[in-house]
Design a protein around this motif. Structure first.
Motif, PDB file in Angstrom:
ATOM      1  N   TRP A 243       0.840  -1.186   0.000  1.00 52.51           N
ATOM      2  CA  TRP A 243       0.000   0.000   0.000  1.00 52.51           C
ATOM      3  C   TRP A 243       0.881   1.244   0.000  1.00 52.51           C
ATOM      4  CZ3 TRP A 243      -5.233  -0.231  -0.473  1.00 52.51           C
ATOM      5  CH2 TRP A 243      -5.859  -1.448  -0.195  1.00 52.51           C
ATOM      6  N   LEU A 244       0.375   2.317  -0.573  1.00 49.49           N
ATOM      7  CA  LEU A 244       1.036   3.613  -0.531  1.00 49.49           C
ATOM      8  C   LEU A 244       0.135   4.583   0.216  1.00 49.49           C
ATOM      9  CD1 LEU A 244       2.186   3.856  -4.269  1.00 49.49           C
ATOM     10  CD2 LEU A 244       3.644   3.337  -2.301  1.00 49.49           C
ATOM     11  N   ALA A 245       0.601   5.096   1.340  1.00 48.09           N
ATOM     12  CA  ALA A 245      -0.120   6.141   2.076  1.00 48.09           C
ATOM     13  C   ALA A 245       0.398   7.481   1.597  1.00 48.09           C
ATOM     14  CB  ALA A 245       0.088   5.980   3.570  1.00 48.09           C
ATOM     15  N   THR A 246      -0.492   8.311   1.071  1.00 49.90           N
ATOM     16  CA  THR A 246      -0.062   9.515   0.367  1.00 49.90           C
ATOM     17  C   THR A 246      -0.443  10.821   1.053  1.00 49.90           C
ATOM     18  OG1 THR A 246      -2.093   9.644  -0.955  1.00 49.90           O
ATOM     19  CG2 THR A 246      -0.294   8.284  -1.829  1.00 49.90           C
ATOM     20  N   SER A 247      -1.334  10.778   2.033  1.00 49.09           N
ATOM     21  CA  SER A 247      -1.780  12.014   2.687  1.00 49.09           C
ATOM     22  C   SER A 247      -1.153  12.151   4.068  1.00 49.09           C
ATOM     23  CB  SER A 247      -3.306  12.033   2.825  1.00 49.09           C
ATOM     24  OG  SER A 247      -3.725  11.168   3.870  1.00 49.09           O
ATOM     25  N   TYR A 248      -1.133  13.366   4.566  1.00 56.29           N
ATOM     26  CA  TYR A 248      -0.559  13.630   5.888  1.00 56.29           C
ATOM     27  C   TYR A 248      -1.324  12.864   6.969  1.00 56.29           C
ATOM     28  CZ  TYR A 248       1.348  16.202   9.882  1.00 56.29           C
ATOM     29  OH  TYR A 248       1.967  16.546  11.060  1.00 56.29           O
ATOM     30  N   ASP A 249      -2.654  12.970   6.955  1.00 61.57           N
ATOM     31  CA  ASP A 249      -3.444  12.374   8.026  1.00 61.57           C
ATOM     32  C   ASP A 249      -3.307  10.856   8.049  1.00 61.57           C
ATOM     33  OD1 ASP A 249      -4.311  14.818   8.911  1.00 61.57           O
ATOM     34  OD2 ASP A 249      -6.261  14.721   7.895  1.00 61.57           O
TER      35      ASP A 249
ATOM     36  N   ASN B  40       4.164  24.311  11.946  1.00 59.44           N
ATOM     37  CA  ASN B  40       4.776  23.458  10.937  1.00 59.44           C
ATOM     38  C   ASN B  40       5.217  22.145  11.579  1.00 59.44           C
ATOM     39  OD1 ASN B  40       5.862  22.598   8.542  1.00 59.44           O
ATOM     40  ND2 ASN B  40       7.521  24.080   8.472  1.00 59.44           N
ATOM     41  N   ARG B  41       4.533  21.059  11.251  1.00 58.61           N
ATOM     42  CA  ARG B  41       4.829  19.761  11.868  1.00 58.61           C
ATOM     43  C   ARG B  41       5.016  18.692  10.794  1.00 58.61           C
ATOM     44  NH1 ARG B  41       3.798  20.025  17.329  1.00 58.61           N
ATOM     45  NH2 ARG B  41       2.562  21.821  18.028  1.00 58.61           N
ATOM     46  N   PRO B  42       6.138  18.727  10.088  1.00 58.27           N
ATOM     47  CA  PRO B  42       6.379  17.701   9.072  1.00 58.27           C
ATOM     48  C   PRO B  42       6.597  16.334   9.709  1.00 58.27           C
ATOM     49  CG  PRO B  42       8.347  19.030   9.392  1.00 58.27           C
ATOM     50  CD  PRO B  42       7.261  19.685  10.194  1.00 58.27           C
ATOM     51  N   LEU B  43       6.458  15.298   8.883  1.00 51.25           N
ATOM     52  CA  LEU B  43       6.634  13.923   9.355  1.00 51.25           C
ATOM     53  C   LEU B  43       8.017  13.378   9.016  1.00 51.25           C
ATOM     54  CD1 LEU B  43       3.147  12.381   8.403  1.00 51.25           C
ATOM     55  CD2 LEU B  43       3.903  13.261  10.622  1.00 51.25           C
ATOM     56  N   SER B  44       8.966  14.254   8.821  1.00 49.89           N
ATOM     57  CA  SER B  44      10.296  13.851   8.353  1.00 49.89           C
ATOM     58  C   SER B  44      11.032  12.942   9.329  1.00 49.89           C
ATOM     59  CB  SER B  44      11.135  15.100   8.068  1.00 49.89           C
ATOM     60  OG  SER B  44      10.472  15.939   7.150  1.00 49.89           O
ATOM     61  N   PHE B  45      10.674  12.998  10.607  1.00 45.07           N
ATOM     62  CA  PHE B  45      11.314  12.137  11.597  1.00 45.07           C
ATOM     63  C   PHE B  45      10.436  10.948  11.979  1.00 45.07           C
ATOM     64  CE2 PHE B  45      13.500  16.250  12.558  1.00 45.07           C
ATOM     65  CZ  PHE B  45      14.775  15.845  12.190  1.00 45.07           C
ATOM     66  N   GLY B  46       9.396  10.680  11.200  1.00 45.38           N
ATOM     67  CA  GLY B  46       8.531   9.555  11.504  1.00 45.38           C
ATOM     68  C   GLY B  46       7.550   9.896  12.614  1.00 45.38           C
ATOM     69  N   GLY B  47       7.144   8.865  13.356  1.00 39.56           N
ATOM     70  CA  GLY B  47       6.183   9.067  14.433  1.00 39.56           C
ATOM     71  C   GLY B  47       6.027   7.809  15.259  1.00 39.56           C
ATOM     72  N   GLY B  48       5.308   7.932  16.356  1.00 42.55           N
ATOM     73  CA  GLY B  48       5.084   6.795  17.238  1.00 42.55           C
ATOM     74  C   GLY B  48       6.348   6.369  17.959  1.00 42.55           C
ATOM     75  N   ILE B  49       6.438   5.083  18.302  1.00 44.87           N
ATOM     76  CA  ILE B  49       7.572   4.611  19.104  1.00 44.87           C
ATOM     77  C   ILE B  49       8.877   4.639  18.313  1.00 44.87           C
ATOM     78  CG2 ILE B  49       6.089   3.184  20.549  1.00 44.87           C
ATOM     79  CD1 ILE B  49       7.242   0.733  19.040  1.00 44.87           C
TER      80      ILE B  49
END
Length: 414
Positions: free
Chosen positions: A51-57, A349-358
């Protein structure tokens, strides 16, 4: 750019939704991301079997959802269609905290978290500032440099060597050795690339194994000594020790190097924003965050569904892989106004460049500080710096890690 064809008419095999090895995509992935997102926030790619997740949310939700995580062996089989764990590179990568889930992830990450505490990392700022100054003292009289080789690579390698406790006389090995990141891509490596990755692990593994023995005989006030002592007390196997020290070294400089290179290129392609930064130095912290969003060094992170899970109205089956396209998420117009514009003063400004979660990047704060001090130093000492090949620079042929091979710069020496 895209054609509405899903099957190769000759082989009858499904075509990929996009080709992550296409040089045009590597140079500028963002038009492809926009096209994918317009189709759906979650797309099945039958050629890649993911799967490809393409949106921020959707990316943000999956990265934080404990029903998704790392199953490295399954991910490799999805890419190579056969077991690859007998290969040195993949065997050791599987033992890193990056590819583990609790309880092993919790145990491994807990061993190094103290070294990356906010207070300790901030205390390193002056050392980083000094290193930036020393590097520029050497470079400024030359009037020219390859930003990647001469600055963006050397600075974070030196910082992570400091943190690990790699002796000064040994650091040339790491200053002159590139890390192979192709093994993170969803497109299989060829035999030559696999040999290169294995050789890299074997060479650096031999060095670190020798360093571990030296630290047992002569302990130091450094992270390697601390991890060796934990290992000797039974908290780490030898392979875990080796794998995770290598990970700290690799992750400790790869993101920063590409932040500096991608960021300087973006600034010179947007001279109005570059001038804005010269006029208002207080923008440097927000500028680094925006540069991480605008052209992220990390373009995707992979997750595997631990159970059947419904996301965005779509069921992802247990065992299926999702590539969270954080590069696409960071340009999502539903999250960021005018996402293709560089705005160094962008608010909230909260990019996801460092990933998320654990799995949120352990070194995120260190990377930001290195980036801030690097840009402050370069722009302050070299305000008239000119970049060559600004329109067609040379990019690394990778998807997961997005960065330049080289970035030549010149200026009028003093």
């Amino acid at each position: 750019m895209m054609e509405d064809i899903t099957v190769d008419m000759v082989s009858k095999r499904p075509l990929p939704l996009f080709n992550p090895r296409d040089p045009d995509f590597i140079r500028n992935p963002y038009p492809t991301y926009h096209w994918l997102r317009q189709q759906s926030p979650l797309l099945w790619d039958p050629a890649g079997n993911y799967w490809l997740a393409t949106s921020y949310d959707v990316c943000s939700e999956i990265l934080r959802d404990r029903r998704f995580g790392r199953r490295y062996g399954a991910l490799l089989e999805n890419i190579y269609r056969r077991s690859m764990m007998d290969q040195t590179a993949f065997r050791l990568m599987a033992m890193t905290m990056l590819m583990q889930e609790p309880p092993d992830h919790t145990r491994l990450r807990g061993l190094v978290t103290k070294a990356f505490s906010a207070r300790r990392v901030e205390s390193m700022r002056q050392r980083i500032r000094t290193l930036v100054g020393e590097l520029l003292d050497q470079l400024v009289p030359r009037g020219t440099m390859d930003v990647i080789r001469d600055f963006a690579h050397v600075l974070p390698v030196t910082v992570i060597c400091d943190l690990l406790g790699i002796p000064a006389e040994d650091r040339r090995l790491f200053h002159e050795t590139a890390i192979s990141t192709r093994m993170l891509d969803p497109v299989p490596m060829n035999e030559s690339e696999l040999r290169e990755a294995n050789a890299m692990f074997e060479e650096q593994g031999a060095y670190f194994t020798d360093l571990f023995e030296r630290r047992r005989r002569d302990p130091g006030d450094d992270l390697v000594t601390a991890l060796v002592q934990v290992g000797d007390e039974g908290g780490l196997t030898n392979d875990e020790l080796l794998a995770n020290v290598w990970l700290l070294f690799a992750a400790g400089h790869e993101t920063t190097r590409n932040l500096i290179g991608n960021g300087l290129l973006a600034l010179h392609r947007n001279p109005g924003q570059l001038a804005r930064l010269h006029l208002n130095p207080r923008l440097f912290p927000s500028a680094v965050t925006e540069l991480l969003r605008y052209d992220s060094p990390v373009q995707f992170v992979g997750r595997t569904a631990f159970e059947d899970t419904e996301i965005a109205g779509t069921t992802i089956a247990e065992g299926q892989v999702v590539l969270c396209l954080v590069g696409a998420a960071n340009r999502d117009p539903a999250k960021f106004d005018e996402p293709d514009s560089l705005d160094l003063g962008r608010s909230n400004n909260r990019p996801l460049s460092f990933g998320g979660g654990i799995h949120f990047c352990l070194g995120a704060q260190l990377t930001q500080i290195e980036g801030q001090e690097a840009f402050i130093g370069i722009l302050g000492r070299l305000p008239g710096m000119r970049l060559q090949d600004i329109e067609e620079p040379s990019w690394q042929p990778n998807f997961a890690i997005h960065g330049l091979k080289a970035l030549m710069a010149s200026w009028d020496p003093p």
